[in-house]
Design a protein around this motif. Structure first.
Motif, PDB file in Angstrom:
ATOM      1  N   GLU A   7       7.815   6.390  -4.102  1.00 42.11           N
ATOM      2  CA  GLU A   7       7.236   7.721  -4.265  1.00 42.11           C
ATOM      3  C   GLU A   7       8.265   8.709  -4.798  1.00 42.11           C
ATOM      4  N   GLU A  40       6.187   4.424   7.397  1.00 45.01           N
ATOM      5  CA  GLU A  40       5.736   4.065   6.057  1.00 45.01           C
ATOM      6  C   GLU A  40       5.649   2.555   5.949  1.00 45.01           C
ATOM      7  N   ASN A  41       4.462   2.085   5.517  1.00 40.65           N
ATOM      8  CA  ASN A  41       4.245   0.651   5.302  1.00 40.65           C
ATOM      9  C   ASN A  41       4.688  -0.185   6.499  1.00 40.65           C
ATOM     10  N   ASP A  63      -1.419  10.210   4.720  1.00 37.57           N
ATOM     11  CA  ASP A  63      -0.676  10.335   3.471  1.00 37.57           C
ATOM     12  C   ASP A  63      -0.674   9.039   2.667  1.00 37.57           C
ATOM     13  N   SER A  64      -1.632   8.153   2.943  1.00 31.60           N
ATOM     14  CA  SER A  64      -1.737   6.908   2.176  1.00 31.60           C
ATOM     15  C   SER A  64      -3.079   6.871   1.463  1.00 31.60           C
ATOM     16  N   ARG A 104      -4.616   3.292   1.801  1.00 36.48           N
ATOM     17  CA  ARG A 104      -5.303   3.002   3.066  1.00 36.48           C
ATOM     18  C   ARG A 104      -6.649   3.723   3.124  1.00 36.48           C
ATOM     19  N   SER A 127      -4.329  -2.040   8.305  1.00 37.23           N
ATOM     20  CA  SER A 127      -3.439  -1.320   7.380  1.00 37.23           C
ATOM     21  C   SER A 127      -2.396  -2.250   6.777  1.00 37.23           C
ATOM     22  N   ASP A 154      -2.031  -2.070   2.806  1.00 34.94           N
ATOM     23  CA  ASP A 154      -0.781  -1.674   2.148  1.00 34.94           C
ATOM     24  C   ASP A 154      -0.368  -2.633   1.044  1.00 34.94           C
TER      25      ASP A 154
END
Length: 808
Positions: free
Chosen positions: A16, A268-269, A586-587, A590, A749, A753
């Motif tokens: 990102e 994150e992930n 924020d995904s 997902r 998730s 991802d």
């Protein structure tokens, strides 16, 4: 708020941060006086305020990428660009780098300003709305509005990723634009909730309360005062212990923090990263990745599982919260819930209504100046925040102390921020010395989070007032210097050529300005979808949902339905809050996977209750007699045939049972299913019918959700809440998402991802559905939702799929 940069290059596997840097890269050329990139924010040439940044447009296929709208909004100002020419006296052919002798250096004057109205959160059902402006200057052309097929005009509705125009020239440099983001003071307060107050970075005050709860996004930050309990060994208990400095039963060495510090929690992930900072925001020690086995012994886990756990703490969070809840004694568990622990572990505090012990400890292993220790992040005196709070300790600060109304920086706070830290430098507050600091890496990093108040540079009426200081400081060495007067005259004509008389009042009053790249990076973590953004995610036309008007899409997300099997009201707020809780906020990936599954499961949000009469639910989930099974077999248009219950496989072929076979076999099948669902009382089939966005079915599953939330959902009439309450409908679906029974209790998730490939959509479908029923519809929904949420241009409408847009 959903937002993307004004250029959308191919991501090509970049992170990102790397992708945003490429999408909003500043020019390679540097100013001689500062060694900073041309067009830097908030200070540029001669230590003057500069509204935004210059961006060098990325290339694709040998041409510059087009400039695109960063978010949905409305065009409030447009200026068509002047056609370039070779007249060296033309105001737009001004070259500031060779002012002594006029030379050709064209600057494009195409200009588009967009007003953006969006949401960043909600308190209850009252949304937090913000208004901000994006402005793109130096366009070589203005693109056509997709609706009118004419160049963009004032009043046109614009959607994120719509083309606004092509990048032009800045002082002869091709493929560049000026880009800025600003708002007024009222909306600055809405965005940051901290007001325009400057905070002394050399003496930051300790917080005295938690941060905002209407908007929570990005990383979590926890302030730990001196004296916060710590343990040198792994804590056993999950509660704060009375009269114990460490609060850890069985700890071999318990003590407390000697100095205050901060801890950042970022997920994150699947990876949860903890980073420590001192009270000034300087890093402490090395960041570390969390593991569930840092807190629960996991005696039955293999070494391989334990070694992999630091890469999956977020995916394991449901199990972790159950670990902590389950470690409590029976009486304490009555005042606790895994859901309450889930929020504590994700946000550092329980934002929801579910029970959590008042003395719950939040043990996490962190770095301190003396090494890694376990710290109770929920100890008394700790305070919790998120990126939505724009924390000063993380570098965010407001600057409005410039006493003048021109564009010369006379802010003492700004000068103090960028000055040479060496007090022996007696000239460190001189303008020339300060300007030289603008190219320094550490200074440029500090300036990225400066929120500054100063006038708009595009207002023609104030050109002389804004730049008068340059006349005496730069263009004229004496009052009668004729050469200097000529230079000043050329500059003023140039400034008039790049400014406008009819700018909207609201835009000119939006005098609080953000670094565009930093604003973009921060607000992309918000992920809260405004109602109109969410309504676009139901296609206007599709194979799966047929036709859905704009008004109908709004109704399904906002108003729900009074029908017995319809949606409850305020679904769009409930979905956002559930996305926040379960790590989808924020995904975009997902969210696209989850929504595509929900759209199929609910008939495009038409129902979230399984329909049928008493006979249907008894037949499906409770009990059926052989005679009733025979009647079902006779009804070729009935449920047994529609759901394929009458078929079985013979040699790989689907073959229907005979009437006698079905009457003999079906009652036992129903009994087995009823037992697996825990439907042991008369009426359980109907009582515990499928409810929620991913329909929960059966007494045992309702009881599991009841235990997770610490609330009653099994006693009549409470089972109906799973469909009647919007948040519960969303929460029960996402609770399954992070603990999918069809996925061996793991988080979906983890699959989501992996990406957007068809194989991934199928894996997610199997985890949700247990099979691949209506996979083609789920694929269609995913492709559509993903095209709107991702950072690639939106594909054109097709015969099968039409984009949802606001009706006019």
């Amino acid at each position: 708020m959903i937002i993307s940069p004004p250029f959308l290059p191919d991501r090509a596997g970049q992170s990102e941060e790397a992708w945003l840097d490429a999408a909003m890269a500043q020019p390679a050329s540097r100013l001689a006086s500062t060694n900073a990139p041309e067009g830097s924010f908030p200070l540029s040439l001669k230590l003057g305020w500069h509204n935004g940044i210059h961006i060098q447009a990325p290339h694709s296929g040998g041409t510059h990428l087009p400039v695109r709208a960063i978010a949905d909004g409305k065009v409030i100002f447009v200026h068509a660009p002047t056609v370039p020419n070779n007249d060296v006296k033309h105001p737009l052919n001004y070259n500031p780098f060779h002012a002594d002798t006029p030379t050709l250096a064209w600057t494009s004057d195409g200009f588009v300003v967009v007003e953006h109205r969006t949401e960043i959160g909600a308190e209850g059902t009252a949304v937090t709305e913000v208004v901000y402006y994006s402005a793109c200057m130096h366009l070589a052309s203005i693109a056509q509005c997709p609706k009118t097929k004419a160049p963009w005009a004032v009043g046109d509705a614009v959607y994120r990723k719509d083309e606004l125009g092509t990048p032009g020239q800045i002082y002869g440099h091709e493929g560049q634009v000026h880009f800025e983001i600003c708002c007024d003071e009222a909306n600055l307060r809405q965005l940051t909730r901290r007001g325009p107050n400057w905070v002394d970075p050399l003496d930051p005050p300790a917080p005295v309360a938690d941060g905002r709860t209407d908007s929570v996004f990005g990383s979590v930050y926890i302030y730990l005062p001196a004296g916060t309990p710590v343990s040198a060994s792994q804590p056993i208990g999950q509660l704060r212990m009375a009269n114990s400095a460490g609060g850890a039963a069985g700890a071999t060495a318990a003590h407390a923090l000697l100095n205050p510090q901060w801890v950042q929690l970022a997920c994150e992930n699947g990876i949860a990263t903890l980073t420590s900072y001192d009270r000034f925001g300087a890093p402490v020690g090395a960041s570390r990745n969390d593991s569930r086995y840092d807190y629960v012994s996991g005696v039955n886990a293999s070494a391989a599982v334990k070694n992999a756990a630091p890469q999956s703490f977020e995916y394991d969070l449901y199990a972790v919260c159950n670990d902590r809840h389950g470690s409590l004694d029976a009486s304490t568990r009555a005042a606790s819930s895994p859901s309450g622990w889930y929020e504590l572990l994700r946000f550092g505090r329980n934002l929801g209504p579910d029970p959590l012990p008042a003395n719950a400890a939040h043990w996490r292993k962190i770095a301190t100046p003396t090494g890694e220790v376990w710290v109770d992040l929920n100890a008394q005196g700790t305070f919790k925040f998120s990126d939505a709070d724009f924390l000063p300790v993380m570098g965010w600060n407001c600057f409005d102390d410039d006493p003048n109304t021109d564009l010369r920086c006379d802010s003492l706070h700004m000068k103090t921020l960028i000055r040479d830290p060496d007090p022996k430098n007696e000239q460190r507050m001189e303008r020339v010395e300060l300007a030289k600091r603008l190219g320094e890496v550490e200074v440029r990093k500090k300036l990225r989070r400066a929120i500054c108040k100063f006038p708009c540079e595009w207002d023609r009426a104030t050109v002389e007032a804004r730049y008068g200081w340059l006349e005496t400081e730069d263009f004229k060495s004496t009052d009668d210097d004729a050469t200097g007067a000529q230079k000043w005259d050329r500059f003023v004509k140039h400034a008039h050529g790049l400014t406008f008389e009819d700018l909207p009042k609201a835009f000119k009053q939006a005098d609080w300005r953000f670094h565009p790249r930093e604003f973009m990076g921060s607000m992309r973590r918000c992920g809260w979808l405004a109602l109109k953004e969410m309504a676009q995610l139901l296609p206007r036309k599709s194979t799966a949902a047929s036709r859905v008007s704009w008004a109908e899409s709004i109704r399904r997300f906002r108003d729900g339905s009074t029908q017995g099997n319809g949606m409850p009201p305020s679904l769009h707020i409930a979905l956002n809050k559930a996305f926040r809780k379960y790590g989808l906020m924020d995904s975009a990936l997902r969210k696209a996977h989850f929504l595509s599954q929900c759209f199929q499961e609910t008939g495009a949000l038409q129902y979230n209750v399984e329909t049928g009469n008493e006979r249907y639910f008894r037949t499906m989930y409770e009990v059926i007699t052989p005679a009733e099974a025979g009647v079902d077999h006779d009804d070729r248009g009935g449920v047994a045939w529609r759901l394929g219950l009458v078929y079985h496989r013979v040699g790989g072929q689907r073959v229907a049972y005979t009437r006698n076979e079905y009457a003999a076999l079906r009652p036992a099948q129903v009994q087995t299913k009823a037992q697996s669902l825990g439907n042991i009382q008369v009426g359980d089939g109907q009582r515990f019918r499928g409810r929620g966005l991913i329909q929960l079915t059966g007494r045992v599953n309702y009881a599991g959700y009841e235990a997770y939330r610490g609330r009653n959902y099994t006693t009549d009439p409470n089972p109906a809440l799973l469909a009647a309450d919007a948040f519960i409908s969303a929460d029960v679906a996402l609770k399954y998402w992070v603990n999918a029974g069809a996925f061996r209790g793991a988080s979906i998730s983890r699959h989501a991802d992996a990406g957007a490939a068809p194989g991934t959509i199928e894996l997610v479908t199997r985890a949700v559905n247990g099979g691949t029923t209506h996979l083609e519809n789920r694929v269609e929904y995913f492709g559509y939702v993903w095209s709107l949420l991702n950072d690639a241009p939106v594909p054109a409408d097709s015969k099968a799929l039409e984009r949802q847009k606001e009706s006019t």
